[in-house]
Design a protein around this motif. Structure first.
Motif, mmCIF file in Angstrom:
data_model
loop_
_atom_site.group_PDB
_atom_site.id
_atom_site.type_symbol
_atom_site.label_atom_id
_atom_site.label_comp_id
_atom_site.label_asym_id
_atom_site.label_seq_id
_atom_site.Cartn_x
_atom_site.Cartn_y
_atom_site.Cartn_z
ATOM 1 N N GLU A 1 4.773 -0.762 -10.131
ATOM 2 C CA GLU A 1 5.411 0.442 -9.561
ATOM 3 C C GLU A 1 6.890 0.459 -9.846
ATOM 4 O O GLU A 1 7.563 -0.468 -9.910
ATOM 5 N N LYS B 1 -3.662 -9.204 -6.581
ATOM 6 C CA LYS B 1 -3.690 -7.825 -7.083
ATOM 7 C C LYS B 1 -2.562 -6.998 -6.461
ATOM 8 O O LYS B 1 -1.999 -6.122 -7.119
ATOM 9 N N ASN B 2 -2.230 -7.279 -5.207
ATOM 10 C CA ASN B 2 -1.125 -6.570 -4.562
ATOM 11 C C ASN B 2 0.192 -6.867 -5.268
ATOM 12 O O ASN B 2 0.998 -5.964 -5.502
ATOM 13 N N GLU C 1 0.107 -4.947 -8.546
ATOM 14 C CA GLU C 1 0.276 -3.508 -8.330
ATOM 15 C C GLU C 1 1.729 -3.172 -7.958
ATOM 16 O O GLU C 1 2.266 -2.168 -8.406
ATOM 17 N N CYS C 2 2.350 -3.996 -7.133
ATOM 18 C CA CYS C 2 3.735 -3.742 -6.726
ATOM 19 C C CYS C 2 4.702 -3.900 -7.899
ATOM 20 O O CYS C 2 5.710 -3.200 -7.974
ATOM 21 N N PHE D 1 0.821 -1.212 0.000
ATOM 22 C CA PHE D 1 0.000 0.000 0.000
ATOM 23 C C PHE D 1 0.857 1.265 0.000
ATOM 24 O O PHE D 1 0.480 2.274 -0.599
ATOM 25 N N HIS E 1 1.530 1.578 -3.886
ATOM 26 C CA HIS E 1 0.474 1.720 -4.884
ATOM 27 C C HIS E 1 -0.755 2.477 -4.384
ATOM 28 O O HIS E 1 -1.556 2.916 -5.181
ATOM 29 N N HIS E 2 -0.935 2.636 -3.093
ATOM 30 C CA HIS E 2 -2.035 3.403 -2.483
ATOM 31 C C HIS E 2 -3.419 2.934 -2.934
ATOM 32 O O HIS E 2 -4.347 3.729 -3.018
ATOM 33 N N ASN E 3 -3.577 1.659 -3.203
ATOM 34 C CA ASN E 3 -4.851 1.103 -3.640
ATOM 35 C C ASN E 3 -5.610 0.576 -2.422
ATOM 36 O O ASN E 3 -5.348 -0.525 -1.945
ATOM 37 N N ARG E 4 -6.562 1.357 -1.942
ATOM 38 C CA ARG E 4 -7.319 0.994 -0.736
ATOM 39 C C ARG E 4 -8.253 -0.185 -0.965
ATOM 40 O O ARG E 4 -8.635 -0.868 -0.020
ATOM 41 N N THR E 5 -8.622 -0.430 -2.197
ATOM 42 C CA THR E 5 -9.517 -1.542 -2.506
ATOM 43 C C THR E 5 -8.921 -2.863 -2.039
ATOM 44 O O THR E 5 -9.641 -3.739 -1.552
ATOM 45 N N LEU E 6 -7.609 -3.007 -2.158
ATOM 46 C CA LEU E 6 -6.953 -4.246 -1.749
ATOM 47 C C LEU E 6 -7.052 -4.458 -0.249
ATOM 48 O O LEU E 6 -7.265 -5.582 0.220
#
Length: 123
Positions: free
Chosen positions: A123, A115-116, A119-120, A67, A70-75
């Motif tokens: 980045e 997904k994490n 996303e990582c 997080f 990627h700052h994706n709060r959905t995860l």
């Protein structure tokens, strides 16, 4: 911190969640056979609690570290919704509802980890 290190924590979380899902699906199917051989360790509250704790610790570590990038709060929401379903499944007395909750929770946790990782890597 490199992506491979974070991916390992996601992998641990995925394996723990997948193990819980397999445990929940297979236990009712093979429980009667295993008891004939004296194998009763699968029907164990401590094993279930340990699986949830490992999933919670590894998942929290991996997702919160990811997080930061990627700052994706959905995860995070998916992960905690999955944990909530898994814990709720342990509290239910109706066996079918317990299995559904635990499978849904494990699925959400696995999706959050996958997904994490993705996303990582972006980045």
């Amino acid at each position: 911190m490199n992506t491979d290190y974070r991916s390992r924590w996601d992998a641990i979380g995925i394996v723990a969640s997948f193990a819980c899902a397999i445990h929940c699906v297979l236990l009712p199917l093979i429980f009667t056979t295993l008891t004939l051989f004296g194998v009763e360790f699968l029907e164990n509250v401590y094993l279930e609690t340990l699986t949830i704790l490992v999933s919670m610790c590894a998942g929290s570590w991996a997702l919160f570290r990811g997080f930061k990038h990627h700052h994706n709060r959905t995860l995070i929401i998916l992960f905690f919704a999955g944990l909530t379903l898994m814990i709720t499944g342990n509290l239910l007395s109706f066996h079918f509802a317990e299995i559904i909750c635990k499978l849904a929770g494990s699925t959400l946790i696995i999706i959050a980890h996958l997904k994490n990782v993705r996303e990582c890597r972006h980045e």
